[in-house]
Write an enzyme that holds these catalytic residues in place. Structure first.
Site, PDB file in Angstrom:
ATOM      1  N   LYS A 105       0.830  -1.211   0.000  1.00 43.51           N
ATOM      2  CA  LYS A 105       0.000   0.000   0.000  1.00 43.51           C
ATOM      3  C   LYS A 105       0.858   1.253   0.000  1.00 43.51           C
ATOM      4  O   LYS A 105       0.583   2.198  -0.739  1.00 43.51           O
ATOM      5  CB  LYS A 105      -0.948   0.011   1.209  1.00 43.51           C
ATOM      6  CG  LYS A 105      -2.101  -0.971   1.065  1.00 43.51           C
ATOM      7  CD  LYS A 105      -3.152  -0.752   2.144  1.00 43.51           C
ATOM      8  CE  LYS A 105      -4.300  -1.743   1.992  1.00 43.51           C
ATOM      9  NZ  LYS A 105      -5.204  -1.701   3.151  1.00 43.51           N
ATOM     10  N   LYS A 188     -10.179  -9.723  -9.216  1.00 41.51           N
ATOM     11  CA  LYS A 188     -11.109  -9.992  -8.133  1.00 41.51           C
ATOM     12  C   LYS A 188     -12.236  -8.964  -8.124  1.00 41.51           C
ATOM     13  O   LYS A 188     -11.997  -7.782  -8.303  1.00 41.51           O
ATOM     14  CB  LYS A 188     -10.277  -9.923  -6.842  1.00 41.51           C
ATOM     15  CG  LYS A 188     -11.005  -9.912  -5.531  1.00 41.51           C
ATOM     16  CD  LYS A 188      -9.998  -9.832  -4.379  1.00 41.51           C
ATOM     17  CE  LYS A 188     -10.133  -8.557  -3.558  1.00 41.51           C
ATOM     18  NZ  LYS A 188     -11.223  -8.454  -2.641  1.00 41.51           N
ATOM     19  N   LYS A 191     -15.325  -4.038  -3.884  1.00 42.05           N
ATOM     20  CA  LYS A 191     -16.183  -2.883  -3.677  1.00 42.05           C
ATOM     21  C   LYS A 191     -15.449  -1.598  -3.984  1.00 42.05           C
ATOM     22  O   LYS A 191     -16.049  -0.546  -4.089  1.00 42.05           O
ATOM     23  CB  LYS A 191     -16.823  -2.870  -2.287  1.00 42.05           C
ATOM     24  CG  LYS A 191     -15.889  -2.916  -1.101  1.00 42.05           C
ATOM     25  CD  LYS A 191     -16.690  -2.884   0.203  1.00 42.05           C
ATOM     26  CE  LYS A 191     -16.173  -3.844   1.264  1.00 42.05           C
ATOM     27  NZ  LYS A 191     -14.791  -3.543   1.725  1.00 42.05           N
TER      28      LYS A 191
HETATM   29  P1  ADP Z   1     -13.234  -5.466  -1.177  1.00 45.21           P
HETATM   30  O1  ADP Z   1     -12.158  -5.759  -2.176  1.00 45.21           O
HETATM   31  O2  ADP Z   1     -14.594  -5.692  -1.720  1.00 45.21           O
HETATM   32  O3  ADP Z   1     -13.073  -4.099  -0.531  1.00 45.21           O
HETATM   33  P2  ADP Z   1     -12.197  -6.573   1.283  1.00 45.21           P
HETATM   34  O4  ADP Z   1     -10.780  -6.662   0.858  1.00 45.21           O
HETATM   35  O5  ADP Z   1     -12.591  -5.483   2.229  1.00 45.21           O
HETATM   36  O6  ADP Z   1     -13.128  -6.541  -0.024  1.00 45.21           O
HETATM   37  O7  ADP Z   1     -12.588  -7.964   1.916  1.00 45.21           O
HETATM   38  C1  ADP Z   1     -13.652  -8.147   2.825  1.00 45.21           C
HETATM   39  C2  ADP Z   1     -13.925  -9.642   2.917  1.00 45.21           C
HETATM   40  O8  ADP Z   1     -14.543 -10.107   1.711  1.00 45.21           O
HETATM   41  C3  ADP Z   1     -12.678 -10.490   3.095  1.00 45.21           C
HETATM   42  O9  ADP Z   1     -12.999 -11.544   3.978  1.00 45.21           O
HETATM   43  C4  ADP Z   1     -12.389 -11.005   1.701  1.00 45.21           C
HETATM   44  O10 ADP Z   1     -11.716 -12.230   1.714  1.00 45.21           O
HETATM   45  C5  ADP Z   1     -13.786 -11.139   1.096  1.00 45.21           C
HETATM   46  N1  ADP Z   1     -13.770 -10.874  -0.345  1.00 45.21           N
HETATM   47  C6  ADP Z   1     -13.621  -9.655  -0.909  1.00 45.21           C
HETATM   48  N2  ADP Z   1     -13.692  -9.734  -2.266  1.00 45.21           N
HETATM   49  C7  ADP Z   1     -13.886 -11.055  -2.540  1.00 45.21           C
HETATM   50  C8  ADP Z   1     -14.016 -11.787  -3.771  1.00 45.21           C
HETATM   51  N3  ADP Z   1     -13.981 -11.169  -4.933  1.00 45.21           N
HETATM   52  N4  ADP Z   1     -14.209 -13.120  -3.702  1.00 45.21           N
HETATM   53  C9  ADP Z   1     -14.251 -13.744  -2.500  1.00 45.21           C
HETATM   54  N5  ADP Z   1     -14.125 -13.125  -1.312  1.00 45.21           N
HETATM   55  C10 ADP Z   1     -13.933 -11.791  -1.321  1.00 45.21           C
END
Ligand code: ADP
Ligand code: NA
Length: 321
Positions: A105, A188, A191
């Site tokens: 980061k 991936k 959000k």
């Molecule tokens: P984002 O990328 O949506 O901000 P985060 O990194 O905050 O997500 O992750 C929050 C939770 O959701 C974690 O437990 C992560 O493993 C899961 N998660 C986030 N994106 C995915 C995805 N595309 N597939 C499976 N699990 C995910």
């Protein structure tokens, strides 16, 4: 999860919430919306507060039961910030500097846009865990290093000041489905994606999600077959289908054998709508009744606070504060 968007996406639901929902009847589980972590990067105050409430509402709507689990907002429990400070005094500068997530980061943001809070983020995470005398932490691979640091800090504190913290074990979650962006099925679903054309939001109007499924990127082969390497789009849709229905991928392939992608996508769109219609309705109902949501969060924070405060008092005593 960090309150980093108005809505969670279905990767969060499949990869995290569905697993948590399973854990809550067999464990005394703590789930929080980590707003103190979120402010390690700049946030608009009003938006942050709104995203925090929305995230909490979606946890509940997805089936995290405030009666089975403790579901709270991190900043509502003051002990998190206080314990993080104390733990930071026994954390080595070099030790913190070795955290790969920080290195990633900070190299993206540049030194001047990287806060000290981002650097000490894993220490706050250690406090999140240790306050509750936690036995196990279900984490993805990317968080394993932070749990290792948490264990090191707990052991160090215990050996310097006497047995105070339970040393937690990381439990790497069983291979959870990883969900990819519908328009860009090799990255991936997130959000915080730059474009949301390929993101399925938990709070979106189901008709809109159905449209996104119909427009998902596939390939020219025309056969519904799982092949992550050569057919990332179709494989991703199969993964979502299987995760939401609890069916095997092979059974879904069989069902759609000899039929085109249009049929398959229509089937999946229906699955997505059926799953998220009630989740969305419940979330909107909670958000429409702010007093009730606040009551639930306050009651859960009070429960968390009682446990956290007992740990923190012990820590103050032992350190000589
Ligand atoms: P984002 O990328 O949506 O901000 P985060 O990194 O905050 O997500 O992750 C929050 C939770 O959701 C974690 O437990 C992560 O493993 C899961 N998660 C986030 N994106 C995915 C995805 N595309 N597939 C499976 N699990 C995910
Ligand atoms: Na429980």
């Amino acid at each position: 999860m960090q309150p980093s968007a108005d809505s969670l996406q279905i990767g969060n639901y499949i990869g995290a919430l569905l697993q948590w929902r399973e854990l809550q009847s067999s464990y005394d589980a703590y789930f929080s919306v980590v707003d103190l972590h979120a402010i390690t990067v700049a946030q608009d105050p009003a938006e942050l507060r709104e995203k925090t409430r929305r995230t909490a509402a979606q946890y509940i709507a997805a089936g995290i039961e405030p009666s089975l689990s403790t579901l709270y907002v991190q900043s509502h429990v003051r002990a998190h910030a206080e314990l993080a400070w104390i733990l930071s005094t026994i954390t080595g500068f070099g030790e913190a500097g070795r955290m790969t997530q920080f290195k990633d980061k900070s190299s993206r943001y540049g030194a001047d846009s990287t806060s000290v809070g981002l650097f000490t983020y894993p220490v706050l995470m250690a406090a999140d865990i240790l306050l509750y005398q936690t036995d196990v932490v279900p984490v993805g691979d990317d968080q394993k290093q932070h749990v290792e640091l948490t264990r090191d800090l707990a052991e160090r504190f215990n050996s310097r000041f006497g047995e105070t913290f339970t040393v937690p074990m990381p439990v790497i979650q069983k291979e959870t489905a990883r969900i990819y962006d519908l328009q860009n099925p090799t990255s991936k679903m997130s959000k915080s994606a730059e474009s949301d054309a390929g993101v399925l939001w938990m709070l979106d109007d189901p008709a809109k999600s159905a449209k996104k499924v119909m427009r998902a990127v596939t390939d020219n082969e025309g056969s519904v077959r799982f092949d992550r390497e050569n057919k990332p789009g179709v494989s991703n849709l199969l993964t979502i289908y299987a995760a939401l229905t609890g069916r095997q991928v092979a059974a879904i392939e069989d069902e759609y054998a000899g039929r085109g992608y249009g049929d398959f996508k229509k089937g999946l769109a229906e699955v997505v709508v059926n799953e998220f219609e009630p989740v969305r309705a419940r979330a909107l109902e909670l958000l429409d009744d702010p007093a009730e949501l606040d009551r639930i969060l306050a009651e859960n924070a009070a429960r968390a606070d009682a446990v956290a405060d007992a740990t923190l008092s012990d820590v103050y005593d032992r350190v000589g504060l």
